[in-house]
Design an enzyme around this catalytic site. Structure first.
Site, PDB file in Angstrom:
ATOM      1  N   LYS A 125       0.847  -1.203   0.000  1.00 14.68           N
ATOM      2  CA  LYS A 125       0.000   0.000   0.000  1.00 14.68           C
ATOM      3  C   LYS A 125       0.881   1.251   0.000  1.00 14.68           C
ATOM      4  O   LYS A 125       0.672   2.175  -0.782  1.00 14.68           O
ATOM      5  CB  LYS A 125      -0.903   0.006   1.245  1.00 14.68           C
ATOM      6  CG  LYS A 125      -1.566   1.348   1.515  1.00 14.68           C
ATOM      7  CD  LYS A 125      -2.482   1.304   2.719  1.00 14.68           C
ATOM      8  CE  LYS A 125      -1.821   1.640   4.032  1.00 14.68           C
ATOM      9  NZ  LYS A 125      -1.548   3.072   4.244  1.00 14.68           N
ATOM     10  N   CYS A 146      -5.224  13.047  12.771  1.00  9.32           N
ATOM     11  CA  CYS A 146      -5.880  11.768  12.534  1.00  9.32           C
ATOM     12  C   CYS A 146      -5.758  10.927  13.784  1.00  9.32           C
ATOM     13  O   CYS A 146      -5.183  11.361  14.780  1.00  9.32           O
ATOM     14  CB  CYS A 146      -5.299  11.055  11.326  1.00  9.32           C
ATOM     15  SG  CYS A 146      -3.683  10.389  11.622  1.00  9.32           S
ATOM     16  N   ASP A 194       4.096   0.706  12.121  1.00 11.55           N
ATOM     17  CA  ASP A 194       2.907   0.071  11.538  1.00 11.55           C
ATOM     18  C   ASP A 194       2.741  -1.394  11.965  1.00 11.55           C
ATOM     19  O   ASP A 194       1.739  -2.021  11.622  1.00 11.55           O
ATOM     20  CB  ASP A 194       2.947   0.154  10.002  1.00 11.55           C
ATOM     21  CG  ASP A 194       2.679   1.558   9.496  1.00 11.55           C
ATOM     22  OD1 ASP A 194       2.306   2.428  10.302  1.00 11.55           O
ATOM     23  OD2 ASP A 194       2.850   1.788   8.279  1.00 11.55           O
ATOM     24  N   ARG A 236      -4.605  10.851   4.281  1.00 10.30           N
ATOM     25  CA  ARG A 236      -3.520  11.838   4.400  1.00 10.30           C
ATOM     26  C   ARG A 236      -2.509  11.732   3.268  1.00 10.30           C
ATOM     27  O   ARG A 236      -1.900  12.723   2.865  1.00 10.30           O
ATOM     28  CB  ARG A 236      -2.811  11.657   5.728  1.00 10.30           C
ATOM     29  CG  ARG A 236      -3.603  12.068   6.926  1.00 10.30           C
ATOM     30  CD  ARG A 236      -2.737  11.919   8.134  1.00 10.30           C
ATOM     31  NE  ARG A 236      -1.438  12.523   7.903  1.00 10.30           N
ATOM     32  CZ  ARG A 236      -1.156  13.799   8.102  1.00 10.30           C
ATOM     33  NH1 ARG A 236      -2.079  14.601   8.564  1.00 10.30           N
ATOM     34  NH2 ARG A 236       0.041  14.276   7.850  1.00 10.30           N
ATOM     35  N   ARG A 285       0.215  14.825  13.137  1.00  8.36           N
ATOM     36  CA  ARG A 285       0.809  14.633  11.809  1.00  8.36           C
ATOM     37  C   ARG A 285       0.856  15.891  10.944  1.00  8.36           C
ATOM     38  O   ARG A 285       0.152  16.004   9.933  1.00  8.36           O
ATOM     39  CB  ARG A 285       0.088  13.515  11.073  1.00  8.36           C
ATOM     40  CG  ARG A 285       0.193  12.217  11.834  1.00  8.36           C
ATOM     41  CD  ARG A 285      -0.491  11.108  11.136  1.00  8.36           C
ATOM     42  NE  ARG A 285       0.321  10.510  10.099  1.00  8.36           N
ATOM     43  CZ  ARG A 285      -0.048   9.451   9.407  1.00  8.36           C
ATOM     44  NH1 ARG A 285      -1.194   8.892   9.612  1.00  8.36           N
ATOM     45  NH2 ARG A 285       0.740   8.958   8.488  1.00  8.36           N
ATOM     46  N   PRO A 286       1.690  16.842  11.311  1.00  7.47           N
ATOM     47  CA  PRO A 286       1.826  18.044  10.491  1.00  7.47           C
ATOM     48  C   PRO A 286       2.538  17.742   9.166  1.00  7.47           C
ATOM     49  O   PRO A 286       3.073  16.641   8.990  1.00  7.47           O
ATOM     50  CB  PRO A 286       2.704  18.950  11.362  1.00  7.47           C
ATOM     51  CG  PRO A 286       3.461  18.027  12.255  1.00  7.47           C
ATOM     52  CD  PRO A 286       2.593  16.819  12.470  1.00  7.47           C
ATOM     53  N   ILE A 287       2.540  18.733   8.245  1.00  6.83           N
ATOM     54  CA  ILE A 287       3.297  18.555   6.994  1.00  6.83           C
ATOM     55  C   ILE A 287       4.356  19.656   6.860  1.00  6.83           C
ATOM     56  O   ILE A 287       4.745  20.030   5.760  1.00  6.83           O
ATOM     57  CB  ILE A 287       2.373  18.496   5.742  1.00  6.83           C
ATOM     58  CG1 ILE A 287       1.466  19.736   5.658  1.00  6.83           C
ATOM     59  CG2 ILE A 287       1.561  17.227   5.702  1.00  6.83           C
ATOM     60  CD1 ILE A 287       0.826  19.888   4.273  1.00  6.83           C
ATOM     61  N   LEU A 344       7.503  19.606   7.361  1.00  5.98           N
ATOM     62  CA  LEU A 344       8.760  19.209   6.712  1.00  5.98           C
ATOM     63  C   LEU A 344       8.599  19.193   5.188  1.00  5.98           C
ATOM     64  O   LEU A 344       9.537  19.542   4.456  1.00  5.98           O
ATOM     65  CB  LEU A 344       9.221  17.846   7.221  1.00  5.98           C
ATOM     66  CG  LEU A 344       9.511  17.788   8.724  1.00  5.98           C
ATOM     67  CD1 LEU A 344       9.810  16.371   9.177  1.00  5.98           C
ATOM     68  CD2 LEU A 344      10.680  18.720   9.069  1.00  5.98           C
ATOM     69  N   ARG A 356      -8.959  -0.096   4.523  1.00  6.63           N
ATOM     70  CA  ARG A 356      -8.083   0.910   3.919  1.00  6.63           C
ATOM     71  C   ARG A 356      -6.738   0.314   3.516  1.00  6.63           C
ATOM     72  O   ARG A 356      -6.100   0.805   2.582  1.00  6.63           O
ATOM     73  CB  ARG A 356      -7.835   2.070   4.904  1.00  6.63           C
ATOM     74  CG  ARG A 356      -9.042   2.935   5.142  1.00  6.63           C
ATOM     75  CD  ARG A 356      -8.650   4.187   5.910  1.00  6.63           C
ATOM     76  NE  ARG A 356      -7.303   4.543   5.564  1.00  6.63           N
ATOM     77  CZ  ARG A 356      -6.275   4.566   6.415  1.00  6.63           C
ATOM     78  NH1 ARG A 356      -6.463   4.304   7.682  1.00  6.63           N
ATOM     79  NH2 ARG A 356      -5.081   4.863   6.000  1.00  6.63           N
ATOM     80  N   VAL A 392       7.458   7.027  17.059  1.00  7.27           N
ATOM     81  CA  VAL A 392       7.193   7.693  15.772  1.00  7.27           C
ATOM     82  C   VAL A 392       5.917   8.536  15.830  1.00  7.27           C
ATOM     83  O   VAL A 392       5.905   9.689  15.381  1.00  7.27           O
ATOM     84  CB  VAL A 392       7.117   6.658  14.622  1.00  7.27           C
ATOM     85  CG1 VAL A 392       6.830   7.352  13.294  1.00  7.27           C
ATOM     86  CG2 VAL A 392       8.418   5.865  14.539  1.00  7.27           C
TER      87      VAL A 392
HETATM   88  C1  UD1 Z   1       4.148   6.895   6.330  1.00  2.00           C
HETATM   89  C2  UD1 Z   1       3.270   5.679   6.137  1.00  2.00           C
HETATM   90  C3  UD1 Z   1       2.675   5.226   7.470  1.00  2.00           C
HETATM   91  C4  UD1 Z   1       3.770   5.021   8.495  1.00  2.00           C
HETATM   92  C5  UD1 Z   1       4.671   6.236   8.585  1.00  2.00           C
HETATM   93  C6  UD1 Z   1       5.877   6.007   9.483  1.00  2.00           C
HETATM   94  C7  UD1 Z   1       2.411   5.978   3.893  1.00  2.00           C
HETATM   95  C8  UD1 Z   1       1.246   6.278   3.033  1.00  2.00           C
HETATM   96  N1  UD1 Z   1       2.188   6.019   5.212  1.00  2.00           N
HETATM   97  O1  UD1 Z   1       3.314   7.945   6.802  1.00  2.00           O
HETATM   98  O2  UD1 Z   1       1.974   4.007   7.253  1.00  2.00           O
HETATM   99  O3  UD1 Z   1       3.193   4.787   9.770  1.00  2.00           O
HETATM  100  O4  UD1 Z   1       5.169   6.583   7.278  1.00  2.00           O
HETATM  101  O5  UD1 Z   1       6.589   4.904   9.074  1.00  2.00           O
HETATM  102  O6  UD1 Z   1       3.493   5.693   3.424  1.00  2.00           O
HETATM  103  N2  UD1 Z   1       6.095  14.599  10.748  1.00  2.00           N
HETATM  104  C9  UD1 Z   1       6.230  15.930  11.051  1.00  2.00           C
HETATM  105  N3  UD1 Z   1       6.219  16.839  10.033  1.00  2.00           N
HETATM  106  C10 UD1 Z   1       6.098  16.459   8.734  1.00  2.00           C
HETATM  107  C11 UD1 Z   1       5.967  15.098   8.425  1.00  2.00           C
HETATM  108  C12 UD1 Z   1       5.959  14.189   9.465  1.00  2.00           C
HETATM  109  O7  UD1 Z   1       6.353  16.295  12.219  1.00  2.00           O
HETATM  110  O8  UD1 Z   1       6.095  17.336   7.849  1.00  2.00           O
HETATM  111  C13 UD1 Z   1       6.057  13.603  11.842  1.00  2.00           C
HETATM  112  C14 UD1 Z   1       4.699  12.889  11.933  1.00  2.00           C
HETATM  113  O9  UD1 Z   1       3.776  13.632  12.679  1.00  2.00           O
HETATM  114  C15 UD1 Z   1       5.095  11.594  12.598  1.00  2.00           C
HETATM  115  C16 UD1 Z   1       6.502  11.324  12.044  1.00  2.00           C
HETATM  116  O10 UD1 Z   1       6.980  12.564  11.559  1.00  2.00           O
HETATM  117  O11 UD1 Z   1       5.158  11.731  13.988  1.00  2.00           O
HETATM  118  C17 UD1 Z   1       6.549  10.296  10.931  1.00  2.00           C
HETATM  119  O12 UD1 Z   1       5.737  10.719   9.872  1.00  2.00           O
HETATM  120  P1  UD1 Z   1       6.032  10.326   8.352  1.00  2.00           P
HETATM  121  O13 UD1 Z   1       7.264   9.488   8.261  1.00  2.00           O
HETATM  122  O14 UD1 Z   1       5.945  11.556   7.544  1.00  2.00           O
HETATM  123  O15 UD1 Z   1       4.787   9.412   8.052  1.00  2.00           O
HETATM  124  P2  UD1 Z   1       3.856   9.446   6.779  1.00  2.00           P
HETATM  125  O16 UD1 Z   1       4.663   9.660   5.564  1.00  2.00           O
HETATM  126  O17 UD1 Z   1       2.696  10.335   7.045  1.00  2.00           O
END
Ligand code: UD1
Length: 426
Positions: free
Chosen positions: A22, A116, A305, A92, A121-123, A125, A397, A327
């Site tokens: 996925k 969620c 996961d 997301r 889970r901010p974006i 970065l 999902r 994480v």
């Molecule tokens: C991806 C996976 C998800 C998995 C996660 C961690 C997909 C579709 N989903 O999610 O199944 O659980 O990796 O292995 O591939 N963070 C920030 N700022 C950001 C981005 C992330 O603070 O801009 C934080 C998040 O809140 C979280 C951590 O970083 O605590 C990890 O997030 P991230 O690795 O980005 O996970 P996803 O890509 O959302």
């Protein structure tokens, strides 16, 4: 509302096949819009998150069709550059469209995903990286809008955390950004390597995927491709736990051992016997599950996961296990539900202390997110009596035909009800 009833206490035995990943399939689908033409992705799982990504591609003007396990995307015409809220809130990973759209069209508007079930889970970065490459970002009325300015150029971006999504989004944008982009402290997950392999097959010049430093030399244009998605390591890990928790003997096909190292290590520690035969893995569960400690980390650490599924397994351990979740900040929502089945678990901030019990009991439980739902089904396989898992839409999902697959290896599981409700999550 749909529920799955699990009639516990049966040893699983036989062969089961893992679907395509996925988390590799979703960014690969987003990446198809980088090239004007027809791309073909093989081994894409048929599950709700993939349907959402297909809906998103269609809303941008792509023509998408499925041929058995393959998805064919015709991305000749991109008619919109906006990812609507109703799709982003559902999944997301819709934000992964942003890097690809910016690369292809120079603009993208994506509704802010919000929080969620497993954390805020901010974006930030993703945005920090886009800005470093010269994208002008504005935040209006709950939407993030990006526009390529005249000054778009490669740069060095340091990620404060090795975010999977931010690494993927930046890789996609950098493929056609003039100059050299270096992503430092990049995520190293197998899904990153798979995306880089796909992008390179489209004409991108990416080096170092799978290490902490990824170097991308911008090219003028990308071309359509045919790409096969890697097997889903989390689904494989879920089946490994299913074998172990039922004292079963299960042969799991379509696995890549080197993607499964941390999971193999931990499932061996609890006493299961694991053998590898190329892309096939055999897992024999122990008569008594041993307790062990788990510490979730970015790859190659133990995957967050798989944390919930391992917790289900450790509820039946011989002693005390400590699970540290590093994480996500809110990923213990399965604890209370497992407790209702007889598990003895106490949480203390980011730690869960699991005291093994002799048996679990089937009761009605509620899945709060995708992997929590998988954990409850696994616990139900080992529990006495009938476990009724509600909130199955979460499981749909991310798992393709989970009940059918489990039934083929001897599980007694049945789905009831009809309504499917879309949910937000991982
Ligand atoms: C991806 C996976 C998800 C998995 C996660 C961690 C997909 C579709 N989903 O999610 O199944 O659980 O990796 O292995 O591939 N963070 C920030 N700022 C950001 C981005 C992330 O603070 O801009 C934080 C998040 O809140 C979280 C951590 O970083 O605590 C990890 O997030 P991230 O690795 O980005 O996970 P996803 O890509 O959302």
């Amino acid at each position: 509302m749909q529920t799955v009833k699990v009639y516990g206490g049966h040893r699983l035995h036989g062969e089961i096949t893992v679907s395509g990943s996925k988390n590799a399939g979703l960014p690969a689908l987003a990446a198809t819009i980088l090239a004007p033409g027809i791309s073909r992705l093989e081994s894409v799982p048929d599950l709700a998150d993939v349907h959402t990504m297909i809906e998103l591609l269609r809303s941008l003007g792509c023509k998408v069709k499925r041929e058995d396990k393959a998805i064919i995307v015709d991305a000749h015409n991109i008619t919109s550059t906006e990812a609507p809220y109703n799709l982003v809130r559902r999944m997301r990973a819709s934000v992964l469209i942003m890097g690809a759209l910016l690369s292809r069209t120079g603009q993208a508007k994506v509704a802010m995903p919000g929080g969620c079930a497993i954390g805020t889970r901010p974006i930030d970065l993703h945005i920090k990286g886009f800005k470093a490459l010269g994208i002008e970002i504005s935040n209006n009325y709950g939407c993030i809008e990006g526009k390529a300015s005249g000054k778009t150029a490669g740069a060095t971006v340091y990620l404060d955390f090795p975010s999977v999504g931010a690494t993927e989004n930046l890789m996609m944008l950098a493929t056609t950004t003039p100059g050299i982009t270096v992503i430092e402290n990049a995520a190293r997950e197998p899904e990153i390597v798979d995306l880089a392999t796909m992008l390179n097959s489209m004409g991108a010049r990416i080096n170092g995927a799978g290490t902490t430093t990824i170097r991308i030399i911008g090219v003028d244009q990308l071309y359509p491709t045919n790409h096969r998605i890697i097997p889903d390591r989390i689904e494989a890990g879920t089946f490994m736990v299913a074998a172990a928790i039922t004292k079963g003997n299960v042969v799991i096909k379509n696995t890549l051992e080197h993607h499964l190292c941390p999971i193999v290590a931990k499932i061996s520690e609890i006493g299961a016997k694991i053998k590898n035969y190329g892309e096939v893995m055999q897992v024999v569960g122990p008569m008594q599950i041993q307790s062990t400690d788990i510490h979730t980390l970015p790859y190659p650490g133990f995957p967050t996961d798989m944390q919930a599924q391992m917790m289900a397994l450790l509820t039946l351990g011989s002693g005390v296990s400590v699970i540290s979740e590093t994480v996500f900040e809110n990923r213990f929502r399965h604890v209370n539900e497992l407790g209702r089945m007889g598990a003895k678990i106490r949480t203390d901030g980011s730690k869960a202390i699991v005291k093994g019990v002799d048996r679990l009991y089937g009761v009605k439980v509620q899945a709060s997110d995708l992997r929590a739902g998988a954990a409850l089904i696994l616990a139900g396989l080992a529990a006495g009596g009938v476990t009724e898992v509600n909130g199955i839409n979460h499981i749909d999902r991310g798992y393709e035909n989970l009940e059918d697959k489990l039934r083929k290896i001897g599980a007694r599981v049945a789905r009831t009800g009809t309504v499917k409700k879309q949910v937000i999550g991982e």
